[in-house]
Design a protein around this motif. Structure first.
Motif, PDB file in Angstrom:
ATOM      1  N   ILE A 187     122.344  37.997  18.886  1.00  0.00           N
ATOM      2  CA  ILE A 187     122.162  38.376  18.125  1.00  0.00           C
ATOM      3  C   ILE A 187     121.362  39.591  18.590  1.00  0.00           C
ATOM      4  N   LEU A 188     120.184  39.579  19.628  1.00  0.00           N
ATOM      5  CA  LEU A 188     119.661  40.665  19.999  1.00  0.00           C
ATOM      6  C   LEU A 188     119.840  41.658  20.436  1.00  0.00           C
ATOM      7  N   TYR A 189     121.536  41.625  20.518  1.00  0.00           N
ATOM      8  CA  TYR A 189     121.832  42.576  21.191  1.00  0.00           C
ATOM      9  C   TYR A 189     122.971  43.339  19.852  1.00  0.00           C
ATOM     10  N   LEU A 190     122.859  42.801  18.516  1.00  0.00           N
ATOM     11  CA  LEU A 190     123.697  43.188  17.893  1.00  0.00           C
ATOM     12  C   LEU A 190     122.568  43.839  16.781  1.00  0.00           C
ATOM     13  N   SER A 191     120.979  43.831  16.817  1.00  0.00           N
ATOM     14  CA  SER A 191     119.796  43.988  16.391  1.00  0.00           C
ATOM     15  C   SER A 191     120.096  45.355  17.019  1.00  0.00           C
ATOM     16  N   SER A 192     119.427  45.695  18.205  1.00  0.00           N
ATOM     17  CA  SER A 192     119.916  46.981  19.321  1.00  0.00           C
ATOM     18  C   SER A 192     121.091  47.851  18.672  1.00  0.00           C
ATOM     19  N   PHE A 193     122.350  46.674  18.972  1.00  0.00           N
ATOM     20  CA  PHE A 193     122.660  47.790  18.487  1.00  0.00           C
ATOM     21  C   PHE A 193     123.018  48.922  16.660  1.00  0.00           C
ATOM     22  N   LEU A 194     122.449  47.920  15.691  1.00  0.00           N
ATOM     23  CA  LEU A 194     121.907  48.223  14.723  1.00  0.00           C
ATOM     24  C   LEU A 194     120.585  49.507  14.702  1.00  0.00           C
ATOM     25  N   THR A 195     120.223  49.064  15.701  1.00  0.00           N
ATOM     26  CA  THR A 195     118.466  50.162  15.525  1.00  0.00           C
ATOM     27  C   THR A 195     119.305  51.695  15.715  1.00  0.00           C
ATOM     28  N   SER A 196     120.191  51.373  16.882  1.00  0.00           N
ATOM     29  CA  SER A 196     120.945  52.519  17.452  1.00  0.00           C
ATOM     30  C   SER A 196     121.090  53.523  16.042  1.00  0.00           C
ATOM     31  N   LEU A 197     121.885  52.980  15.026  1.00  0.00           N
ATOM     32  CA  LEU A 197     122.584  53.084  13.513  1.00  0.00           C
ATOM     33  C   LEU A 197     121.753  54.031  13.149  1.00  0.00           C
ATOM     34  N   PHE A 198     120.588  52.821  12.895  1.00  0.00           N
ATOM     35  CA  PHE A 198     119.492  53.879  11.887  1.00  0.00           C
ATOM     36  C   PHE A 198     118.394  55.148  13.089  1.00  0.00           C
ATOM     37  N   PHE A 199     119.120  55.175  13.587  1.00  0.00           N
ATOM     38  CA  PHE A 199     118.414  56.356  14.207  1.00  0.00           C
ATOM     39  C   PHE A 199     119.082  57.426  15.044  1.00  0.00           C
ATOM     40  N   ARG A 200     120.779  57.293  14.721  1.00  0.00           N
ATOM     41  CA  ARG A 200     120.987  57.998  15.259  1.00  0.00           C
ATOM     42  C   ARG A 200     120.837  59.695  14.311  1.00  0.00           C
ATOM     43  N   PRO A 201     120.952  60.431  15.485  1.00  0.00           N
ATOM     44  CA  PRO A 201     120.555  61.854  14.890  1.00  0.00           C
ATOM     45  C   PRO A 201     122.585  62.348  14.442  1.00  0.00           C
ATOM     46  N   SER A 202     122.936  62.011  13.580  1.00  0.00           N
ATOM     47  CA  SER A 202     123.686  62.843  13.624  1.00  0.00           C
ATOM     48  C   SER A 202     123.985  64.026  12.353  1.00  0.00           C
ATOM     49  N   SER A 203     123.244  64.534  12.550  1.00  0.00           N
ATOM     50  CA  SER A 203     122.823  65.816  11.808  1.00  0.00           C
ATOM     51  C   SER A 203     122.533  66.609  12.886  1.00  0.00           C
ATOM     52  N   GLN A 204     122.081  66.675  14.247  1.00  0.00           N
ATOM     53  CA  GLN A 204     122.213  67.369  14.877  1.00  0.00           C
ATOM     54  C   GLN A 204     122.985  67.191  16.480  1.00  0.00           C
ATOM     55  N   LYS A 205     124.304  66.387  15.970  1.00  0.00           N
ATOM     56  CA  LYS A 205     124.842  65.593  17.035  1.00  0.00           C
ATOM     57  C   LYS A 205     125.655  67.255  17.799  1.00  0.00           C
ATOM     58  N   ARG A 206     126.141  68.546  16.966  1.00  0.00           N
ATOM     59  CA  ARG A 206     125.708  69.221  17.634  1.00  0.00           C
ATOM     60  C   ARG A 206     124.980  70.206  18.743  1.00  0.00           C
ATOM     61  N   SER A 246     112.396  36.989  17.301  1.00  0.00           N
ATOM     62  CA  SER A 246     111.775  38.015  16.970  1.00  0.00           C
ATOM     63  C   SER A 246     110.567  38.596  17.816  1.00  0.00           C
ATOM     64  N   PHE A 247     109.830  38.250  18.659  1.00  0.00           N
ATOM     65  CA  PHE A 247     109.025  38.310  19.879  1.00  0.00           C
ATOM     66  C   PHE A 247     110.024  39.332  20.069  1.00  0.00           C
ATOM     67  N   THR A 248     110.044  38.382  21.235  1.00  0.00           N
ATOM     68  CA  THR A 248     111.855  39.046  22.573  1.00  0.00           C
ATOM     69  C   THR A 248     112.157  40.278  22.676  1.00  0.00           C
ATOM     70  N   SER A 249     112.726  40.197  20.325  1.00  0.00           N
ATOM     71  CA  SER A 249     113.129  42.059  20.594  1.00  0.00           C
ATOM     72  C   SER A 249     112.608  42.519  20.241  1.00  0.00           C
ATOM     73  N   PHE A 250     110.951  42.151  19.926  1.00  0.00           N
ATOM     74  CA  PHE A 250     109.820  43.543  19.667  1.00  0.00           C
ATOM     75  C   PHE A 250     109.371  43.654  20.603  1.00  0.00           C
ATOM     76  N   GLY A 251     108.972  42.286  22.534  1.00  0.00           N
ATOM     77  CA  GLY A 251     108.714  43.058  23.689  1.00  0.00           C
ATOM     78  C   GLY A 251     107.038  42.864  24.205  1.00  0.00           C
ATOM     79  N   GLY A 252     106.534  43.098  22.705  1.00  0.00           N
ATOM     80  CA  GLY A 252     104.913  42.790  22.720  1.00  0.00           C
ATOM     81  C   GLY A 252     104.774  44.121  23.035  1.00  0.00           C
ATOM     82  N   PHE A 253     102.861  44.394  23.015  1.00  0.00           N
ATOM     83  CA  PHE A 253     102.023  45.202  23.164  1.00  0.00           C
ATOM     84  C   PHE A 253     101.608  45.226  24.268  1.00  0.00           C
TER      85      PHE A 253
END
Length: 292
Positions: free
Chosen positions: A117-136, A239-246
């Motif tokens: 669950i946690l590593y899949l969430s991180s992978f989905l996050t990477s897809l969300f922020f992936r800078p595809s328009s600036q790949k070059r 959810s707390f573990t995924s966020f990491g806390g302040f």
């Protein structure tokens, strides 16, 4: 005691080893051969992939520290560093398996599912922020484009490299400085939580989210003693573990000192990752009902 018995022995060797690898210029031979894999799967340079691996293996905030170290050396671009900050900071496997699943949840059988669950969430996050328009731009900034550039880079490294003894001394000093910073933040936030426990109302839906979002270890411990049902505790714990806390956010900020990198990409990534974790875990608990 948490810092002395858990964080110090589990993270300090990795801090020293990672710094030594960077000082000795051993990173390129380790990861360059799989360059096409890192770029196609995660859109990362081999150096960026190293920061990701350190974040996965060592836990908070090693991914951010390695990213900052690589950025200081000019091994990754500003764009790739910002991208890495959104998803390279993970809770370590040792934390997930021993502290969360065995110590807090007392459900060793959920260890595999929790990691997925946690590593899949991180992978989905990477897809969300992936800078595809600036790949070059990412490719040209992060890696040399020709064998001539590679040889020039190797020559510069060889001419300015440290001896093994000097690199080891610098790595040990850097490791102890980093681990001391982490311990200081854990102590300060844990003390702050003592005051929060006295000030917060007894209402579970106010008390435990606040504690969990401040510092995950003591927050998870407080949550485990609550009267909430286990499925609810499981959803909130992940959810707390995924966020990491302040507290981890403050640690991450300290790891970025000496650079112009902002904490904002990290915070955006953690909010997004915790949201994915919440949705996936709720789906498993409420719809699939795999957790009782």
């Amino acid at each position: 005691m948490l810092w002395f018995y858990t964080l110090l022995p589990s993270m300090l060797p990795f801090l020293i080893l990672s710094s030594l690898i960077l000082h000795m210029g051993l990173l390129d031979p380790l990861l360059t051969k799989g360059e096409h894999i890192w770029r196609r799967l995660l859109q990362l340079s081999p150096q960026g992939a190293y920061a990701l691996f350190m974040g996965i293996l060592c836990g908070y905030p090693m991914g951010a520290k390695t990213t900052a170290d690589l950025y200081r050396k000019g091994s990754v671009s500003r764009q790739e560093a910002d991208y890495l900050l959104t998803f390279s900071n993970y809770p370590g496997p040792a934390f997930l398996l021993t502290y969360l699943c065995v110590g807090i949840l007392q459900r060793e059988d959920l260890a595999f599912l929790t990691c997925v669950i946690l590593y899949l969430s991180s992978f989905l996050t990477s897809l969300f922020f992936r800078p595809s328009s600036q790949k070059r731009e990412l490719q040209t900034d992060c890696m040399p484009s020709s064998p001539i550039n590679l040889s020039e880079k190797s020559a510069k490294k060889a001419s300015g490299s440290l001896s093994f003894g000097e690199a080891l001394d610098a790595s040990i000093l850097n490791g102890f400085l980093s681990i001391t910073k982490l311990g200081g933040y854990i102590i300060l936030f844990s003390i702050f939580q003592v005051f929060l426990k006295k000030a917060l109302p007894a209402t579970p839906w106010v008390r435990y989210p606040v504690l969990g979002l401040m510092e995950i270890t003591t927050g998870l411990s407080a949550l485990s003693t609550s009267s909430l049902s286990f499925p609810v505790q499981y959803v909130l714990s992940l959810s707390f573990t995924s966020f990491g806390g302040f507290c981890v956010a403050a640690q991450t900020k300290s790891m970025l000192s000496g650079t112009d990198l902002s904490l904002l990409p990290y915070l955006k990534g953690k909010i997004c990752c915790s949201f994915f974790t919440l949705i996936i875990t709720l789906f498993l608990v409420k719809i699939i009902k795999v957790i009782v």
